[in-house]
Design an enzyme around this catalytic site. Structure first.
Site, mmCIF file in Angstrom:
data_model
loop_
_atom_site.group_PDB
_atom_site.id
_atom_site.type_symbol
_atom_site.label_atom_id
_atom_site.label_comp_id
_atom_site.label_asym_id
_atom_site.label_seq_id
_atom_site.Cartn_x
_atom_site.Cartn_y
_atom_site.Cartn_z
ATOM 1 N N HIS A 131 0.958 -1.242 -0.077
ATOM 2 C CA HIS A 131 0.039 -0.100 -0.182
ATOM 3 C C HIS A 131 0.910 1.254 -0.019
ATOM 4 C CE1 HIS A 131 -3.896 -2.150 1.278
ATOM 5 N NE2 HIS A 131 -3.051 -2.852 1.213
ATOM 6 N N ASP A 162 -7.099 4.556 2.570
ATOM 7 C CA ASP A 162 -7.724 3.178 2.130
ATOM 8 C C ASP A 162 -8.396 2.449 3.165
ATOM 9 O OD1 ASP A 162 -5.263 2.575 3.075
ATOM 10 O OD2 ASP A 162 -4.619 1.629 1.287
#
Length: 453
Positions: free
Chosen positions: A21, A118
């Site tokens: 990520h 996220d």
């Protein structure tokens, strides 16, 4: 707002603390900074040394380390998912939830135009109170996010995806069970399941961003727009820029021994860990092909050093044509070497795009939920790669299955290989066409500006 007056945006990014990520967020930050925008990337303290070399614009991209709050059961050294088992990752999620006061203080002081995030479901509400726009910037595909809407009492309700979903992707039953588990276990602290956490995040945010293009995943984006009734913003494919440095001499010397397009390169990202039995099946499948291979994987579960997990006699039998390496390797540079002809990948979203942009035949062996969907995009929708078959119920693969998939992709007389090579060439040429990537990102920036009006 911070961007007012000079037409440049200020964006804070707070991704989940996993390298899969953090890295795509930094690659996206580079795209923004290339255009003069300011980025503040919130990171775990020890990640700076790994991420630093990827920061191409240190004057415009600021790393902002944040301390990990103490959570009972979480070791003090844990900062990213690499430091913890998958079973204990919920403790790290709880710890990052506890950073909310620090993040609120940071956003209040900086007053950015946007916060990209996220997994932190509380960020859209916090941003709204501070009059900051939030963007759920996904590191998985629109197709993967679409499966969040699959529901029902039976596994079959999830296998085929939600009502109205494009029908080309079908899951294994064992993967569908994982999705169901994803929506049933409530986590410490938040009291939410992972599905609830993600659904809250995407339903509360102002917009959702993806690193893709409508030419590849248009139907899945349209499905999400119809479900969420909010902007779906596409940044286009974002892969690392080719590194200026040359490939390490030890890898170059070894690869140079083999003829062009003959070596299989296998890598499964920074987190995938196979069981010892499956690790052995994988290696024996590579041996059966007769092709030279370079395998870079973490040691299997329960094993400290990768050498301890090699099948009996394997090293001696393959020493002239194979390497099994238990540490990081420069994936992009290896994929560019002329001797490498196949990329055997777990189909993480970043690796999927790197493989698509390469000249290597793709063979995919997914391990966790979203990777199975990416694998179906590669082997089904786009028909640019071959997927290793797994058991529908148990999710296990065999050495024979590994061998079949590699030969289908690599053998000179393989009709499947000819088809996926032609499709891959067509898509790579299209995606690398002049101006495609930059035009997509310019449009992404303009769509973001539209949210501020």
């Amino acid at each position: 707002m911070a961007g007012t007056g000079n037409n440049k945006l200020t964006i804070v990014m707070y991704p989940w603390f996993a390298m899969g990520h953090l890295t795509p967020y930094l690659l996206t930050a580079n795209k923004f900074a290339e255009r003069g925008h300011k980025i503040i990337l919130i990171i775990p303290p020890k990640a700076q040394s790994k991420l630093g070399p990827l920061n191409l614009y240190p004057d415009l991209i600021e790393f902002r380390p944040i301390s990990i709050p103490h959570v009972e059961g979480l070791s003090a050294h844990v900062e990213t998912t690499n430091d913890v088992t998958i079973q204990d990752q919920h403790l790290l999620r709880h710890a990052l939830d506890l950073t909310q006061p620090a993040v609120q203080s940071l956003l209040s002081n900086l007053k950015p135009d946007f916060i990209f995030f996220d997994l932190l479901h509380w960020l859209p509400g916090l941003a709204r109170r501070l009059k900051i726009k939030s963007v759920h910037y996904s590191v998985v595909s629109p197709a993967s996010m679409g499966f969040l809407f699959a529901d029902g009492p039976e596994i079959e309700d999830i296998v085929h995806g939600p009502t109205g979903f494009p029908a080309s992707i079908k899951l294994y039953k064992h993967t569908a069970r994982d999705f169901k588990f994803f929506g049933t276990i409530k986590e410490m602290g938040s009291g939410l399941t992972m599905k609830q956490r993600l659904m809250t995040a995407i339903c509360e945010t102002d917009a959702i961003g993806f690193r893709t293009c409508k030419e590849i995943e248009g139907p899945y984006c349209q499905f999400l727009e119809s479900k969420l009734n909010k902007p779906i913003l596409l940044a286009g494919p974002i892969v690392p820029k080719p590194q200026a440095s040359t490939l390490d001499q030890k890898w170059a010397d070894w690869l140079n021994k083999f003829k062009p397009k003959s070596v299989i390169f296998c890598a499964f990202g920074s987190e995938a860990v196979l069981s010892k039995d499956q690790f052995e099946e994988l290696l024996l499948g590579f041996e059966l092909t007769g092709f030279p291979f370079l395998i870079a994987l973490r040691p299997p579960s329960g094993v400290d050093k990768i050498e301890e997990a090699l099948p009996k006699g394997f090293e001696e039998r393959t020493k002239e044509r194979g390497i099994v390496h238990g540490d990081w390797v420069p994936q992009q540079q290896i994929l560019k070497h002329p001797s490498v002809g196949s990329f055997f990948t777990h189909c993480g979203y970043g690796s999927m795009w790197e493989g698509l942009m390469s000249h290597c035949q793709l063979v995919v062996l997914p391990h966790v939920a979203d990777q199975y969907i990416h694998a179906r995009l590669v082997s089904g929708d786009l028909k640019i790669g071959v997927e290793v078959e797994k058991g529908d119920e148990d999710g296990l693969f065999t050495k024979e299955g590994v061998h079949r998939a590699i030969m289908a992709a690599m053998a000179e007389d393989s009709e499947i290989g000819k088809e996926v090579r032609a499709n891959h060439d067509k898509w790579r040429e299209f995606l690398l066409s002049k101006g495609f990537e930059s035009d997509y990102f310019d449009n992404f920036v303009e769509n973001l500006r539209g949210l501020l009006e």
